[in-house]
Scaffold this motif. Structure first.
Motif, PDB file in Angstrom:
ATOM      1  N   HIS A   1      51.840  24.112 -27.776  1.00 12.54           N
ATOM      2  CA  HIS A   1      52.985  24.513 -26.954  1.00 12.54           C
ATOM      3  C   HIS A   1      54.201  23.601 -27.060  1.00 12.54           C
ATOM      4  CE1 HIS A   1      50.576  27.677 -25.334  1.00 12.54           C
ATOM      5  NE2 HIS A   1      49.664  26.826 -24.905  1.00 12.54           N
ATOM      6  N   GLN A   2      54.107  22.567 -27.829  1.00 14.90           N
ATOM      7  CA  GLN A   2      55.205  21.606 -27.857  1.00 14.90           C
ATOM      8  C   GLN A   2      56.517  22.256 -28.325  1.00 14.90           C
ATOM      9  OE1 GLN A   2      55.177  18.484 -30.731  1.00 14.90           O
ATOM     10  NE2 GLN A   2      53.765  19.491 -32.102  1.00 14.90           N
ATOM     11  N   GLY A   3      56.423  23.194 -29.247  1.00 16.14           N
ATOM     12  CA  GLY A   3      57.644  23.844 -29.767  1.00 16.14           C
ATOM     13  C   GLY A   3      58.365  24.615 -28.677  1.00 16.14           C
ATOM     14  N   ALA A   4      57.612  25.499 -27.999  1.00  9.85           N
ATOM     15  CA  ALA A   4      58.227  26.325 -26.949  1.00  9.85           C
ATOM     16  C   ALA A   4      58.750  25.452 -25.811  1.00  9.85           C
ATOM     17  CB  ALA A   4      57.217  27.332 -26.420  1.00  9.85           C
ATOM     18  N   VAL A   5      57.976  24.427 -25.469  1.00  9.28           N
ATOM     19  CA  VAL A   5      58.375  23.547 -24.379  1.00  9.28           C
ATOM     20  C   VAL A   5      59.643  22.782 -24.760  1.00  9.28           C
ATOM     21  CG1 VAL A   5      57.673  21.455 -23.141  1.00  9.28           C
ATOM     22  CG2 VAL A   5      56.065  23.316 -23.396  1.00  9.28           C
ATOM     23  N   PHE A   6      59.678  22.336 -25.984  1.00  7.72           N
ATOM     24  CA  PHE A   6      60.845  21.573 -26.437  1.00  7.72           C
ATOM     25  C   PHE A   6      62.104  22.442 -26.451  1.00  7.72           C
ATOM     26  CE2 PHE A   6      63.496  19.833 -29.929  1.00  7.72           C
ATOM     27  CZ  PHE A   6      63.733  18.586 -29.390  1.00  7.72           C
ATOM     28  N   ARG A   7      61.957  23.675 -26.913  1.00  4.05           N
ATOM     29  CA  ARG A   7      63.127  24.560 -26.972  1.00  4.05           C
ATOM     30  C   ARG A   7      63.605  24.941 -25.564  1.00  4.05           C
ATOM     31  NH1 ARG A   7      60.607  25.822 -31.812  1.00  4.05           N
ATOM     32  NH2 ARG A   7      59.128  27.241 -30.857  1.00  4.05           N
ATOM     33  N   ALA A   8      62.668  25.097 -24.642  1.00  3.80           N
ATOM     34  CA  ALA A   8      63.083  25.373 -23.254  1.00  3.80           C
ATOM     35  C   ALA A   8      63.876  24.186 -22.703  1.00  3.80           C
ATOM     36  CB  ALA A   8      61.860  25.652 -22.388  1.00  3.80           C
ATOM     37  N   ALA A   9      63.404  22.996 -23.027  1.00  9.44           N
ATOM     38  CA  ALA A   9      64.111  21.797 -22.547  1.00  9.44           C
ATOM     39  C   ALA A   9      65.491  21.683 -23.196  1.00  9.44           C
ATOM     40  CB  ALA A   9      63.281  20.549 -22.843  1.00  9.44           C
TER      41      ALA A   9
ATOM     42  N   LEU B   1      69.084  21.344 -21.414  1.00  9.85           N
ATOM     43  CA  LEU B   1      69.783  20.057 -21.515  1.00  9.85           C
ATOM     44  C   LEU B   1      70.737  19.941 -22.699  1.00  9.85           C
ATOM     45  CD1 LEU B   1      66.625  17.979 -20.675  1.00  9.85           C
ATOM     46  CD2 LEU B   1      68.640  18.111 -19.251  1.00  9.85           C
ATOM     47  N   ARG B   2      70.496  20.708 -23.727  1.00 10.30           N
ATOM     48  CA  ARG B   2      71.327  20.713 -24.941  1.00 10.30           C
ATOM     49  C   ARG B   2      71.426  19.330 -25.593  1.00 10.30           C
ATOM     50  NH1 ARG B   2      76.457  22.158 -23.354  1.00 10.30           N
ATOM     51  NH2 ARG B   2      75.819  21.790 -21.212  1.00 10.30           N
ATOM     52  N   SER B   3      70.378  18.571 -25.465  1.00 11.11           N
ATOM     53  CA  SER B   3      70.341  17.275 -26.129  1.00 11.11           C
ATOM     54  C   SER B   3      68.914  17.041 -26.598  1.00 11.11           C
ATOM     55  CB  SER B   3      70.766  16.170 -25.168  1.00 11.11           C
ATOM     56  OG  SER B   3      70.231  14.930 -25.579  1.00 11.11           O
ATOM     57  N   ARG B   4      68.772  16.754 -27.846  1.00 12.20           N
ATOM     58  CA  ARG B   4      67.422  16.551 -28.397  1.00 12.20           C
ATOM     59  C   ARG B   4      66.725  15.371 -27.721  1.00 12.20           C
ATOM     60  NH1 ARG B   4      65.509  18.848 -33.084  1.00 12.20           N
ATOM     61  NH2 ARG B   4      64.109  17.104 -33.446  1.00 12.20           N
ATOM     62  N   ASP B   5      67.451  14.290 -27.554  1.00 15.19           N
ATOM     63  CA  ASP B   5      66.847  13.092 -26.972  1.00 15.19           C
ATOM     64  C   ASP B   5      66.386  13.354 -25.539  1.00 15.19           C
ATOM     65  OD1 ASP B   5      67.161  11.683 -29.247  1.00 15.19           O
ATOM     66  OD2 ASP B   5      68.933  10.565 -28.599  1.00 15.19           O
ATOM     67  N   GLU B   6      67.279  13.995 -24.779  1.00 15.14           N
ATOM     68  CA  GLU B   6      66.935  14.283 -23.386  1.00 15.14           C
ATOM     69  C   GLU B   6      65.747  15.236 -23.332  1.00 15.14           C
ATOM     70  OE1 GLU B   6      68.353  13.038 -20.698  1.00 15.14           O
ATOM     71  OE2 GLU B   6      69.956  11.948 -21.698  1.00 15.14           O
ATOM     72  N   ALA B   7      65.798  16.225 -24.217  1.00 19.34           N
ATOM     73  CA  ALA B   7      64.714  17.219 -24.233  1.00 19.34           C
ATOM     74  C   ALA B   7      63.385  16.556 -24.578  1.00 19.34           C
ATOM     75  CB  ALA B   7      65.040  18.328 -25.231  1.00 19.34           C
ATOM     76  N   GLU B   8      63.427  15.630 -25.493  1.00 16.28           N
ATOM     77  CA  GLU B   8      62.198  14.950 -25.905  1.00 16.28           C
ATOM     78  C   GLU B   8      61.605  14.172 -24.730  1.00 16.28           C
ATOM     79  OE1 GLU B   8      62.681  12.625 -29.435  1.00 16.28           O
ATOM     80  OE2 GLU B   8      60.698  11.742 -29.226  1.00 16.28           O
ATOM     81  N   GLU B   9      62.481  13.502 -23.999  1.00 14.71           N
ATOM     82  CA  GLU B   9      62.008  12.751 -22.828  1.00 14.71           C
ATOM     83  C   GLU B   9      61.358  13.697 -21.821  1.00 14.71           C
ATOM     84  OE1 GLU B   9      62.218   9.506 -22.106  1.00 14.71           O
ATOM     85  OE2 GLU B   9      63.357   8.818 -23.833  1.00 14.71           O
ATOM     86  N   VAL B  10      62.044  14.821 -21.605  1.00 17.05           N
ATOM     87  CA  VAL B  10      61.537  15.768 -20.618  1.00 17.05           C
ATOM     88  C   VAL B  10      60.195  16.344 -21.058  1.00 17.05           C
ATOM     89  CG1 VAL B  10      61.954  18.107 -19.727  1.00 17.05           C
ATOM     90  CG2 VAL B  10      63.696  16.361 -19.499  1.00 17.05           C
ATOM     91  N   VAL B  11      60.069  16.632 -22.342  1.00 17.51           N
ATOM     92  CA  VAL B  11      58.804  17.189 -22.836  1.00 17.51           C
ATOM     93  C   VAL B  11      57.670  16.197 -22.584  1.00 17.51           C
ATOM     94  CG1 VAL B  11      57.561  17.868 -24.921  1.00 17.51           C
ATOM     95  CG2 VAL B  11      59.865  18.685 -24.540  1.00 17.51           C
ATOM     96  N   GLN B  12      57.921  14.950 -22.863  1.00 16.77           N
ATOM     97  CA  GLN B  12      56.886  13.934 -22.648  1.00 16.77           C
ATOM     98  C   GLN B  12      56.503  13.859 -21.167  1.00 16.77           C
ATOM     99  OE1 GLN B  12      58.158  10.267 -24.430  1.00 16.77           O
ATOM    100  NE2 GLN B  12      58.295  11.161 -26.441  1.00 16.77           N
ATOM    101  N   GLU B  13      57.533  13.862 -20.322  1.00 21.12           N
ATOM    102  CA  GLU B  13      57.260  13.808 -18.877  1.00 21.12           C
ATOM    103  C   GLU B  13      56.480  15.047 -18.429  1.00 21.12           C
ATOM    104  OE1 GLU B  13      60.935  13.444 -16.761  1.00 21.12           O
ATOM    105  OE2 GLU B  13      61.488  11.603 -17.811  1.00 21.12           O
ATOM    106  N   ALA B  14      56.864  16.190 -18.980  1.00 15.86           N
ATOM    107  CA  ALA B  14      56.230  17.439 -18.554  1.00 15.86           C
ATOM    108  C   ALA B  14      54.759  17.476 -18.958  1.00 15.86           C
ATOM    109  CB  ALA B  14      56.975  18.627 -19.159  1.00 15.86           C
ATOM    110  N   PHE B  15      54.462  17.049 -20.166  1.00 16.38           N
ATOM    111  CA  PHE B  15      53.065  17.054 -20.593  1.00 16.38           C
ATOM    112  C   PHE B  15      52.240  16.069 -19.761  1.00 16.38           C
ATOM    113  CE2 PHE B  15      54.289  19.123 -24.687  1.00 16.38           C
ATOM    114  CZ  PHE B  15      53.401  20.171 -24.593  1.00 16.38           C
ATOM    115  N   LEU B  16      52.844  14.962 -19.476  1.00 18.54           N
ATOM    116  CA  LEU B  16      52.140  13.956 -18.675  1.00 18.54           C
ATOM    117  C   LEU B  16      51.866  14.512 -17.271  1.00 18.54           C
ATOM    118  CD1 LEU B  16      51.114  11.089 -19.073  1.00 18.54           C
ATOM    119  CD2 LEU B  16      53.262  10.238 -18.167  1.00 18.54           C
ATOM    120  N   ALA B  17      52.884  15.161 -16.706  1.00 19.38           N
ATOM    121  CA  ALA B  17      52.709  15.736 -15.365  1.00 19.38           C
ATOM    122  C   ALA B  17      51.646  16.836 -15.395  1.00 19.38           C
ATOM    123  CB  ALA B  17      54.038  16.296 -14.861  1.00 19.38           C
ATOM    124  N   ALA B  18      51.674  17.653 -16.437  1.00 17.02           N
ATOM    125  CA  ALA B  18      50.689  18.733 -16.542  1.00 17.02           C
ATOM    126  C   ALA B  18      49.278  18.156 -16.653  1.00 17.02           C
ATOM    127  CB  ALA B  18      51.007  19.602 -17.759  1.00 17.02           C
TER     128      ALA B  18
END
Lengths: 264, 201
Positions: free
Chosen positions: B35-43, B47-64
């Protein structure tokens, strides 16, 4: 060139351009290594929770504290004080150069590997040491690496870059069954006993021995981008060799490790 | 011979989640891969920023991972994960520092205007290709000026990863509202483009 430029009547082309532009705005592939970093965060979280559970038990659950709120507040305060005292002592003693006994003193947790970091287990031994020392047992021993193995095994990494070798990393049978990478880049990689290498319980044992004992540096050996899923290990980056360190390391390994010499 | 870690090839999300709940971290790792692809694209959409999106994806997986016990299976795991991601992305978007960062120094990493031009297709003349590129550039710029609730829906739809129903669940709004925002957002976008000389108002 009317047909070249979208005109007021050219809604189809405009719709197409809108779809394409919107898609371009979000059609980004996830960065390489993202899943590895996520897994690494999960591992850290797992270790934190497992070791944190011990702390909570001591702080709030035991009869000595009686679960009082002041007890729960006192323990962190005492810990902070202890950290300050240690920091003051270190400052007073001054910086000391790394010695052979300090190998493995850096762990991913201790070095504060960031969420973006790609370095995994620069000194795997100390992963064991760090995990073990939090639970109160002695660190920097083979059993300490073994004790960390369950945490490491959950992430599929055991003792990556470790100085103490796969033996410590995979000794506990329960963890060994899950272990996928043992002692990648470890100083004592060559000391993996033949019976372990041939043991069907370790089908995915990957050993990346350092080229020679002389290449063993006391500086961290970085293992980049260990990808768990397909067991891919990228080249090791070996820090510049310090002559005295090499002599120490060489002497240490040659004394303890006749098998390494045989293999080389 | 002790049991080996079970294979995670061709296993459904439901089974992977069950395994992960049972302590099989490899199963959760597989969910991350899936799911990393879909999650990353949603982020990215938020946010329209790769770096920000990457941070959010990491946080989201950790929270999940931490909240896996709370997952009741009322929606698919993916939708649940996307909901967590979206909330985290919105939190980040709303933060004051983020606001300042965006307004003081626009994010360069996500700026598609800086991308190298696409190679022209064989059927297109060079001029035609340049004109289309210019149009897309305008579209992107105008999209950025849309109100967030329209822009979010348009971009989430554009990822191609989600159904409208899934988007409705992720955003926590009725399906009808998603459809309306998609069509109204597009209408608004076209109206703004018309002012620039593209298409009808």
């Amino acid at each position: 060139m009317r047909e070249d430029r979208p005109t007021p009547n050219d809604d189809t082309r405009l719709d197409h351009a809108i779809d394409q532009a919107l898609h371009e705005m979000v059609s980004e592939a996830p960065p390489t290594g993202l899943s590895t970093r996520v897994r690494w965060l999960l591992l850290q979280d797992s270790v934190r929770r497992d070791t944190g559970a011990v702390g909570e038990q001591v702080a709030g659950g035991g009869p000595a504290w009686g679960g009082h709120a002041w007890g729960r507040r006192l323990v962190p305060a005492a810990s902070a004080l202890a950290v300050l005292l240690v920091a003051a002592m270190v400052w007073m003693l001054g910086p000391a150069g790394p010695g052979p006994d300090q190998r493995g003193s850096e762990s991913p947790a201790a070095t504060g590997t960031s969420a973006r970091g790609t370095m995994i287990g620069p000194q795997g031994t100390s992963v064991g040491a760090a995990a073990q020392s939090r639970s109160g047992a002695p660190s920097r021993s083979v059993p300490s690496a073994g004790a960390a193995a369950p945490f490491l095994a959950r992430a599929g990494v055991a003792d990556a870059g470790g100085a103490l070798g796969a033996v410590g990393g995979i000794t506990p049978p329960a963890a060994a069954a899950e272990t996928r990478i043992a002692d990648a880049g470890g100083t004592n990689a060559a000391t993996v006993p033949a019976d372990v290498e041939e043991d069907p319980r370790f089908p995915q044992l990957v050993v990346v021995p350092l080229p020679t004992p002389e290449d063993v540096s006391l500086n961290p050996v970085q293992l980049h981008d260990v990808t768990i899923a397909d067991i891919r290990i990228r080249p090791l980056e070996i820090a510049p060799l310090d002559a005295s360190a090499a002599a120490t390391a060489g002497a240490a390994t040659s004394d303890k490790d006749p098998k390494r010499e045989e293999r080389q | 011979v002790p049991p080996r870690t079970p294979s995670t090839v061709c296993v459904s999300d439901v089974e992977l989640v069950e395994r992960a709940r049972g302590g099989d971290d490899a199963a959760f790792g597989e969910l991350v891969e899936l799911h990393q692809g879909a999650v990353f694209r949603a982020a990215i959409a938020a946010l329209r920023s790769r770096d920000e999106a990457e941070e959010v994806v990491q946080e989201a997986f950790l929270a999940a991972y931490r909240k896996l016990g709370d997952f009741r299976g009322e929606s698919s795991f993916r939708t649940w994960l996307l909901t967590i991601t979206w909330r985290k992305a919105l939190d980040r978007r709303r933060s004051i520092s983020e606001w300042l960062r965006r307004h003081v120094t626009p994010a360069a990493d996500a700026d598609p205007d800086r991308r190298p031009p696409d190679p022209p297709s064989p059927e297109q003349s060079h001029e035609q290709s340049l004109l289309e590129r210019e149009l897309r550039l305008h579209v992107r710029r105008v999209v950025r000026t849309l109100p967030p609730h329209f822009r979010d829906v348009l971009l989430l739809v554009a990822t191609g990863d989600h159904t409208l129903d899934e988007i409705a669940r992720v955003l926590g709004i009725p399906l009808g509202t998603v459809k309306w925002r998609a069509s109204e957002g597009r209408r608004l976008l076209k109206r703004k483009l018309a002012r620039l000389g593209y298409g009808n108002a």
